[in-house]
Structure formats: structure tokens, C-alpha cells
Design a protein around this motif. Structure first.
Motif, PDB file in Angstrom:
ATOM      1  N   CYS A 294      -3.905  -0.865  -3.506  1.00  0.00           N
ATOM      2  CA  CYS A 294      -5.021  -1.564  -2.840  1.00  0.00           C
ATOM      3  C   CYS A 294      -6.127  -1.914  -3.829  1.00  0.00           C
ATOM      4  CB  CYS A 294      -5.578  -0.708  -1.708  1.00  0.00           C
ATOM      5  SG  CYS A 294      -4.468  -0.632  -0.284  1.00  0.00           S
TER       6      CYS A 294
ATOM      7  N   PRO B 137      -3.395  -1.555   4.944  1.00  0.00           N
ATOM      8  CA  PRO B 137      -3.889  -1.160   3.617  1.00  0.00           C
ATOM      9  C   PRO B 137      -5.030  -0.133   3.694  1.00  0.00           C
ATOM     10  CG  PRO B 137      -4.602  -3.396   4.205  1.00  0.00           C
ATOM     11  CD  PRO B 137      -3.707  -2.939   5.302  1.00  0.00           C
ATOM     12  N   CYS B 138      -4.914   0.906   2.854  1.00  0.00           N
ATOM     13  CA  CYS B 138      -5.896   1.989   2.901  1.00  0.00           C
ATOM     14  C   CYS B 138      -7.160   1.609   2.143  1.00  0.00           C
ATOM     15  CB  CYS B 138      -5.286   3.265   2.338  1.00  0.00           C
ATOM     16  SG  CYS B 138      -4.985   3.167   0.562  1.00  0.00           S
ATOM     17  N   GLY B 139      -7.023   0.689   1.195  1.00  0.00           N
ATOM     18  CA  GLY B 139      -8.201   0.252   0.443  1.00  0.00           C
ATOM     19  C   GLY B 139      -8.522   1.155  -0.741  1.00  0.00           C
ATOM     20  N   LYS B 140      -7.791   2.288  -0.877  1.00  0.00           N
ATOM     21  CA  LYS B 140      -8.167   3.251  -1.922  1.00  0.00           C
ATOM     22  C   LYS B 140      -7.060   3.557  -2.917  1.00  0.00           C
ATOM     23  CE  LYS B 140     -10.844   5.546   1.570  1.00  0.00           C
ATOM     24  NZ  LYS B 140     -10.340   6.289   2.711  1.00  0.00           N
ATOM     25  N   CYS B 141      -5.806   3.330  -2.522  1.00  0.00           N
ATOM     26  CA  CYS B 141      -4.700   3.701  -3.416  1.00  0.00           C
ATOM     27  C   CYS B 141      -4.646   2.729  -4.605  1.00  0.00           C
ATOM     28  CB  CYS B 141      -3.387   3.712  -2.637  1.00  0.00           C
ATOM     29  SG  CYS B 141      -2.823   2.068  -2.177  1.00  0.00           S
TER      30      CYS B 141
ATOM     31  N   CYS C 255       0.837  -1.210   0.000  1.00  0.00           N
ATOM     32  CA  CYS C 255       0.000   0.000   0.000  1.00  0.00           C
ATOM     33  C   CYS C 255       0.872   1.261   0.000  1.00  0.00           C
ATOM     34  CB  CYS C 255      -0.905  -0.014   1.230  1.00  0.00           C
ATOM     35  SG  CYS C 255      -1.871   1.494   1.447  1.00  0.00           S
ATOM     36  N   GLY C 256       0.338   2.299  -0.641  1.00  0.00           N
ATOM     37  CA  GLY C 256       1.076   3.565  -0.710  1.00  0.00           C
ATOM     38  C   GLY C 256       1.005   4.368   0.577  1.00  0.00           C
TER      39      GLY C 256
HETATM   40 ZN   LIG Z   1      -3.507   1.433  -0.114  1.00  0.00          ZN
END
Ligand SMILES: [Zn+2]
Length: 331
Positions: A67, A60-64, A54-55
Motif C-alpha cells: 500500500c 487496502p490497509c494503507g500501511k503495508c 495488499c498484504g
Molecule cells: Zn496494504
């Protein structure tokens, strides 16, 4: 695939530790997730991989982009190896699969700043595959993290185990454990009871189911009930008897004693906040409370704990048990 720490049931300590190591940049290049079937260790490995790729710092952010790619199973830097069955052969991870993985893993990452490889059911690697993987683990490139997942750590080469940081996923939430036990053909009622009694440990639950663990617990209960009327003759007899049963049985017996004493402490609290392990004999335990003031229980618990440690040293079991029983009676 699902990549969210919140989706993992239990294992809070492991997860906190892994996230802390990741944050501090201390995560080793190879980890070995062990634990019984169905506890969520593979899911945890995938989520850790997602966090690595993940960035965001607390991923994990789930949006980058990383992800999103993982969620669509199309991340170029993520690789998963699973056992395959060919023809009528048993499921196995073969050397060709490991070689394919190695070719992928040696490339520079594309979307993230590193690569992650998850090897599920790693114990199903055949010998050639294991030896091939070993070479990769011995010469880490620094840009790839290996996450091995296994339900049978003992089936892996020692040399592989020694190159991985172990993360043990032993304990399960009780309702999940009860469900897994029921899947093994144990009746729902017994599965629920075993789950509570075993404190969320699959191994202990199965041992209870198979090795007459309930008998030992009932014996520990009988001991507590008869403690007031116990004279030296009875103590010697019991010490001799238990000494002959061996270290493992004594250790289990002490565990049950510990559990019963702990149950009594919970019964002192009126708000039902704690879990009673021995629910089937809860009434009996409650009736015994007048003889067991809290202070006495605490002292007994301390003694039991201390005895469990001393038991591991090389002691004469009969003398050891006599000593423990006499001290318990004197509290
Ligand atoms: Zn992410």
C-alpha cells in the motif's frame, strides 16, 4: 494515488460485491468497469487493484509495504495504461503501450503475490492494441488481474467484452450528478432538478434535458389529477393516443407515474426523510393526498410495476394502454 474504499462516492453495491469476491477468491482475471464519465470507476479500479496487491485480507490497509508503494506511485507489480497523444494525433492507446504492459505483466510479482494492470479509457485502444490485449486475456497467466475502465463499452471489441466480468457504474449521488450536468453547460438550477428527477442516472438526466421528458411527467401528473373524472370515452382516447406514441414513451410515462406515486408516499411521512423527485409540483401532489390513501397508492404502484414488465412483451400497445388505464381507474 488514492487507495481507499471510503474515498469512493456511492456505488456501495458494486464495491461490496467486488470485496466479497476478492475475499472468497472468486475474482476473475479480467474485469470491465463501465459507466459515464466522472462517476469514479477508475478510482474504484485502482482501489480494487490496491486491495488485490495488499498484504492484508481486507485491504487496502494503507500501511503495508504494498500500500505504501502504491501511494507513492512506485509499486513494481502495479501497471497502468492510459491513452497518450503524440504530436497532433488524437489520444489513443497504441499497440506499443500494450506490448510494454505485456512484458511487465508476464514477470513474476516482486512485492505482492500477484500483479494488477489498470487500463483506463480502454475504448481508446486502437485495433492493433485491442487485438494484442485480446491474446493476453485469452491466455491468463493466473498471476495478473486486468481491470479495464471505459465510458464507452460499445466501442470495445465484443471478444474483449466477453472475456471480462462487467461491473457497471451507472448511478451517481445526486449532488455529484448535478455538478457534472452543470459542467456540460446546463444551468445550476436545472442541473439540480434533473439530478433529482433522474434518480442519479446520467443517461436519464440527459434524456430528460434533451427529449422533453418534463412534458411526459406533466402528462402523467395531469392523468392523476383527472383520474376521478375519467370516463370510458377519455380512456379510449388516451389509450389510442399513447399507443401511437410507442413503447419507449409509454415506458417513460409509466416511470413518471411511478415517481409521482412514490412522491405522494413520501409526502405522507412528516419527518422529511425521503427525497421528493417532483419538487416543483410538491404542493399540488400534497393537495391530492385525500383522494389517494396509502393503500390505493400501493396498489397503483404494484400495477405500474407489473405493467412495465408486461410492456416489454410483444403486446398491442393501444389495447395494453387501455387495459392499464382502466385498471388504474378502478383501484
Ligand atoms: Zn496494504
Amino acid at each position: 494515488m488514492d487507495i481507499d474504499w471510503k474515498g469512493i462516492i456511492g456505488h456501495e453495491e458494486n464495491i461490496a460485491r467486488l470485496r466479497r469476491m476478492l475475499r472468497e477468491g472468486r475474482l476473475p482475471h479480467a474485469l470491465l468497469f463501465t459507466g459515464p464519465e466522472g462517476v469514479g470507476k477508475c478510482r474504484a479500479a485502482r482501489t480494487l487493484a490496491a486491495a488485490l496487491l495488499c498484504g492484508e485480507p481486507e485491504g487496502p490497509c494503507g500501511k503495508c509495504p504494498s500500500c505504501l508503494a502504491l501511494r507513492q506511485d512506485s509499486h513494481p507489480d502495479y501497471y497502468e495504461v492510459r491513452p497518450e497523444s503524440r504530436g497532433k494525433g488524437a489520444r489513443a492507446i497504441r499497440i506499443e503501450q500494450i506490448r510494454e504492459m505485456q512484458a511487465e505483466a508476464s514477470r513474476l510479482p516482486i512485492l505482492s503475490h500477484r500483479r494488477a494492470v489498470v487500463i483506463d479509457d480502454a475504448e481508446l485502444m486502437n485495433e492493433a492494441a485491442e487485438n494484442s490485449l485480446l491474446k493476453t486475456l485469452e491466455e491468463p497467466t493466473g498471476q495478473v488481474t486486468f481491470l479495464l475502465v471505459t465510458g464507452s463499452r460499445a466501442s470495445l471489441l465484443d471478444t474483449i467484452i466477453s472475456r471480462c466480468m462487467p461491473v457497471s457504474f451507472g448511478m451517481l449521488p445526486m449532488d455529484e450528478l448535478a455538478g457534472l450536468l452543470a459542467c456540460r453547460g446546463i444551468s445550476t438550477a436545472e442541473a439540480e432538478e434533473l439530478a433529482v428527477l433522474s434518480d442519479g442516472s446520467m443517461g436519464r438526466a440527459l434524456a430528460l434535458h434533451e427529449n422533453d421528458g418534463m412534458k411526459l411527467r406533466d402528462d402523467a401528473m395531469a392523468f392523476l389529477e383527472g383520474l376521478g373524472a375519467m370516463d370510458m370515452g377519455k380512456i379510449w382516447l388516451r389509450g389510442k393516443d399513447m399507443g401511437e406514441q410507442g413503447r419507449e414513451k409509454i415506458s417513460e410515462w409509466l416511470m413518471y407515474l411511478n415517481m409521482l406515486l412514490r412522491d405522494m408516499l413520501v409526502l405522507y411521512e412528516s419527518d422529511d426523510s425521503g427525497i421528493i423527485y417532483a419538487r416543483d409540483i410538491q404542493r399540488k401532489l400534497a393537495d391530492m393526498l385525500p383522494e389517494f390513501p396509502k393503500g390505493r397508492i400501493f396498489q397503483m404502484l404494484r400495477l405500474v410495476k407489473e405493467s412495465q414488465c408486461r410492456l416489454q412483451a410483444n403486446v398491442n400497445l393501444r389495447l395494453f394502454m387501455e387495459g392499464v388505464l382502466i385498471r388504474l381507474k378502478d383501484i
